[in-house]
Design an enzyme around this catalytic site. Structure first.
Site, short mmCIF file in Angstrom:
data_model
loop_
_atom_site.label_atom_id
_atom_site.label_comp_id
_atom_site.label_asym_id
_atom_site.label_seq_id
_atom_site.Cartn_x
_atom_site.Cartn_y
_atom_site.Cartn_z
N SER A 89 0.89 -1.23 -0.08
CA SER A 89 0.31 0.08 -0.10
C SER A 89 0.92 1.30 -0.05
O SER A 89 1.96 1.29 0.22
CB SER A 89 -0.81 0.05 1.32
OG SER A 89 -0.09 0.18 2.27
N ASP A 137 -1.16 -1.62 -3.82
CA ASP A 137 -2.66 -1.81 -3.50
C ASP A 137 -3.18 -0.24 -3.08
O ASP A 137 -2.31 0.40 -2.32
CB ASP A 137 -2.46 -2.43 -2.01
CG ASP A 137 -3.75 -2.76 -1.50
OD1 ASP A 137 -4.89 -2.93 -2.17
OD2 ASP A 137 -3.85 -2.99 -0.25
N GLY A 162 -10.85 -6.08 1.68
CA GLY A 162 -11.54 -6.09 3.00
C GLY A 162 -11.76 -7.78 3.48
O GLY A 162 -12.78 -7.94 4.08
O1 G3H Z 1 -6.28 -3.90 0.12
C1 G3H Z 1 -6.20 -4.43 1.02
C2 G3H Z 1 -7.18 -5.39 1.63
O2 G3H Z 1 -8.41 -4.99 1.19
C3 G3H Z 1 -7.16 -5.97 2.82
O3 G3H Z 1 -8.46 -5.66 3.88
O4 G3H Z 1 -7.18 -5.44 6.13
O5 G3H Z 1 -9.56 -5.87 5.79
O6 G3H Z 1 -7.74 -7.57 4.97
P1 G3H Z 1 -8.24 -6.35 5.25
ZN ZN Z 2 -8.31 -2.97 0.11
#
Ligand code: G3H
Ligand code: ZN
Length: 288
Positions: A50, A82, A213
């Site tokens: 990210s 990301d 997510g």
């Molecule tokens: O882009 C990263 C993900 O969507 C991770 O989501 O932290 O809820 O697993 P999370």
């Molecule tokens: Zn995400």
């Protein structure tokens, strides 16, 4: 082997109805955990960074670590940006050696999201690099949110299938991340995926779909989502929890310890176990 792109990897997953795990790398130990887990499962994998991780570790450092580990490995590994909310971040990642990008314009009005995504796609495609984009809004859960509050937030921002179709046509994006029932940062599996919506978006766009997510999705929800067209599953929170909780536990039990490696080794092992478990659920075991 050298880093690979995400397009072929995801097309194969889409055809064979499994998903590739896209695991967030925040430091060296997590990168090692992702690769060791994927190797043991003989699974292709997407390591994603990210903008926050890039700020923390440094862009060149992330690329160097991932390249070194990929060269020594026999499984296909992609390096993906990301939630690149910044156009220039996408350019910098492309130049630095990322093999897959994400432009996240989900906070923008639809037309602006289209315009910016299109710009990134045009730039990336010149270099043969695929692009993911988000439609609707996969929000973020506040630590104080009750599950009911999170579910309300989720409902409000789901992707509309007709928007997804229009978006895919206008931008020529390669991979689509529609908001379909999850929210970032869930520590419990509270998500309820809108399967009909996923199927409609799959049929209207034909694109490999991403579930963001995914820490908040139970095994059962993940299986249903994958059967409906999800082929990339993003997981960060579950890894962070396993990693950090282990460090906390180790340091509580050994308050005099000053060697960070003593705490980081069990933390890495805990992250690896979580990743192996997710890979098995996603069905990518043996697909490398
Ligand atoms: O882009 C990263 C993900 O969507 C991770 O989501 O932290 O809820 O697993 P999370
Ligand atoms: Zn995400």
């Amino acid at each position: 082997m050298s880093l690979v792109g995400t397009k072929e990897m995801l097309k194969k997953a889409q055809k064979e109805k499994y998903a590739i795990g896209a695991f967030n790398a925040n430091n060296m130990e997590i990168i090692q955990a992702i690769v060791e887990a994927s190797e043991e499962e003989k699974s292709p994998v997407i390591i994603q960074a990210s903008q926050g991780a890039i700020k923390y570790a440094g862009l060149d450092m992330i690329v160097a670590m991932v390249k070194v580990i990929a060269e020594k490995s026999r499984i296909p590994i992609a390096l993906h940006l990301d939630h690149g909310t910044d156009y220039f971040q996408n350019i910098l990642c492309l130049r630095a050696g990322f093999t897959s990008l994400m432009y996240d314009g989900s906070a923008l009005p639809f037309d602006e999201n289209v315009a910016m995504t299109k710009k990134v796609v045009e730039m990336a495609h010149v270099c043969g690099i695929p692009v993911e984009a988000e439609i609707g809004q996969v929000g973020k859960m506040d630590s104080s949110d009750e599950p009911g509050v999170a579910r309300e937030k989720i409902k409000e921002f789901m992707a509309k299938p007709e928007d997804a179709e229009k978006f895919a046509q206008l931008t020529q994006v390669d991979i689509l991340a529609p908001a379909v029932g999850t929210i970032h940062g869930c520590r419990e599996p509270i998500a309820k995926l809108d399967i009909t919506r996923i199927e409609k978006i799959r049929d209207l766009t034909g694109l490999p779909l991403v579930l963001h997510g995914a820490s908040g999705a139970s095994d059962e929800e993940l299986r249903k989502g994958i059967a409906a067209g999800i082929c990339k599953v993003n997981i960060d929170t579950r890894i962070r929890m396993a990693f950090t909780n282990k460090i906390r536990q180790y340091l509580n039990e050994h308050p005099e310890e000053i060697d960070p490696r003593k705490a980081l080794n069990p933390a890495k092992a805990a992250a690896k176990e979580i990743i192996k478990g997710r890979i098995k659920i996603l069905g990518s075991t043996g697909k490398a």
